[in-house]
Design an enzyme around this catalytic site. Sequence first.
Site, PDB file in Angstrom:
ATOM      1  N   LYS A 106       0.858  -1.178   0.000  1.00  0.00           N
ATOM      2  CA  LYS A 106       0.000   0.000   0.000  1.00  0.00           C
ATOM      3  C   LYS A 106       0.893   1.226   0.000  1.00  0.00           C
ATOM      4  O   LYS A 106       1.659   1.456   0.938  1.00  0.00           O
ATOM      5  CB  LYS A 106      -0.866  -0.037   1.247  1.00  0.00           C
ATOM      6  CG  LYS A 106      -1.789   1.150   1.399  1.00  0.00           C
ATOM      7  CD  LYS A 106      -2.696   0.923   2.590  1.00  0.00           C
ATOM      8  CE  LYS A 106      -3.645   2.074   2.794  1.00  0.00           C
ATOM      9  NZ  LYS A 106      -4.509   1.847   3.948  1.00  0.00           N
ATOM     10  N   LYS A 136      -1.974  -1.485  -4.019  1.00  0.00           N
ATOM     11  CA  LYS A 136      -2.894  -0.356  -3.905  1.00  0.00           C
ATOM     12  C   LYS A 136      -2.098   0.936  -3.938  1.00  0.00           C
ATOM     13  O   LYS A 136      -1.117   1.036  -3.198  1.00  0.00           O
ATOM     14  CB  LYS A 136      -3.624  -0.493  -2.575  1.00  0.00           C
ATOM     15  CG  LYS A 136      -4.539   0.650  -2.244  1.00  0.00           C
ATOM     16  CD  LYS A 136      -5.051   0.472  -0.843  1.00  0.00           C
ATOM     17  CE  LYS A 136      -5.815   1.726  -0.460  1.00  0.00           C
ATOM     18  NZ  LYS A 136      -6.272   1.713   0.882  1.00  0.00           N
TER      19      LYS A 136
HETATM   20  C1  PBG Z   1      -7.436   2.791   5.453  1.00  0.00           C
HETATM   21  C2  PBG Z   1      -7.723   2.786   4.008  1.00  0.00           C
HETATM   22  C3  PBG Z   1      -7.556   3.804   3.036  1.00  0.00           C
HETATM   23  C4  PBG Z   1      -8.107   3.318   1.854  1.00  0.00           C
HETATM   24  C5  PBG Z   1      -8.573   2.037   2.117  1.00  0.00           C
HETATM   25  N1  PBG Z   1      -8.309   1.712   3.455  1.00  0.00           N
HETATM   26  C6  PBG Z   1      -7.062   5.182   3.113  1.00  0.00           C
HETATM   27  C7  PBG Z   1      -5.768   5.586   3.631  1.00  0.00           C
HETATM   28  O1  PBG Z   1      -4.779   4.848   3.707  1.00  0.00           O
HETATM   29  O2  PBG Z   1      -5.752   6.757   3.997  1.00  0.00           O
HETATM   30  C8  PBG Z   1      -8.204   4.084   0.572  1.00  0.00           C
HETATM   31  C9  PBG Z   1      -9.174   3.561  -0.418  1.00  0.00           C
HETATM   32  C10 PBG Z   1      -9.505   4.486  -1.510  1.00  0.00           C
HETATM   33  O3  PBG Z   1      -8.935   5.568  -1.704  1.00  0.00           O
HETATM   34  O4  PBG Z   1     -10.432   4.122  -2.250  1.00  0.00           O
HETATM   35  N2  PBG Z   1      -6.152   2.787   5.860  1.00  0.00           N
END
Ligand code: PBG
Length: 305
Positions: free
Chosen positions: A176, A229
């Site tokens: 991520k 992601k």
């Molecule tokens: C939580 C999380 C996030 C997303 C999914 N789970 C946001 C972040 O890391 O701030 C983002 C998903 C999206 O932008 O569609 N940590």
Amino acid sequence: MSTNIKTDDLIYPYFVISGKGKAEEIGSFPGQRRFSIDKLLADIKESADLGLNKVLIFGVPAGKDKEGSFAYLKGNIVSAAVKEVKKQFPKVKVMTDVCLCAYTSHGHCGILKRHRKQIDLAATLDVLSKIAVAHAQAGADYVAPSAMAQGQVEAIRKALNEAGHKRTKIMGYSAKFASSFYGPFRNAAGSAPKFGDRRAYQLDYRHRKNALREIGDDIGEGADIVMVKPALSYLDIIRDVRSEYRTPLAAYNVSGEYVFVKYGARKGLWRERDIVFEIMTSIKRAGADFIITYHAKDIARWLKE
Ligand code: PBG
């Protein structure tokens, strides 16, 4: 591998709030809503009728504190939702986001050390495990830890096994990246950090190798599905993972990628359906098995036409 898009490949995200009869539009996020559980069930019925069989649930809690306790205490919004969804739609695979950013008063994904603005790893793993066990108890098929806390998959696997949830699976948000593409989501979930950013725990987009290492770690810790992601700016990473590992791979086509499409379509810059299929195909071509996308319901509808 086929690059045809099927409903089986898609995972549809839902935001759940407390209350009744609510299906609030989200300003920054055209076409997505926050649902109270009754309305959530009605919407999942539509999705299931269209052939979608996987949903990912995010909770928007009624309160926040430093420990994120609204994420796991009895009656927490996600567990309540999962119970109802599994009761009414036993065939729908229910996945739950396991993170703290929407539940902590500071908006970070972990518990912070007492006098310092730093993540306390041991405390964070402990709370993430509690959340995962609560979701599993409610009937989640998959828990999806997204806090990017080192060792989170291993800690959660152990906690699930000890609590008798050996069959609950884990989808790790393994690679991520610290991305600007999460903007609309943070608005939807109320999860933007109150200070600083997430670069201490999310990946630096300038480097490829770290992502592969994180994916390998999660597989070693027992992840059943790994994830990259965001998706579109990271197709090379998806390809790398696919070449290196056999574990089922999900790509998260995140909120910022989704609103690009929506705003362009509204301005008449492209046909939404055409651009969505082009994007989804590129993500599958890169090597993803599953795509988590806010377009899922539209795609399912288009596939039926
Ligand atoms: C939580 C999380 C996030 C997303 C999914 N789970 C946001 C972040 O890391 O701030 C983002 C998903 C999206 O932008 O569609 N940590």
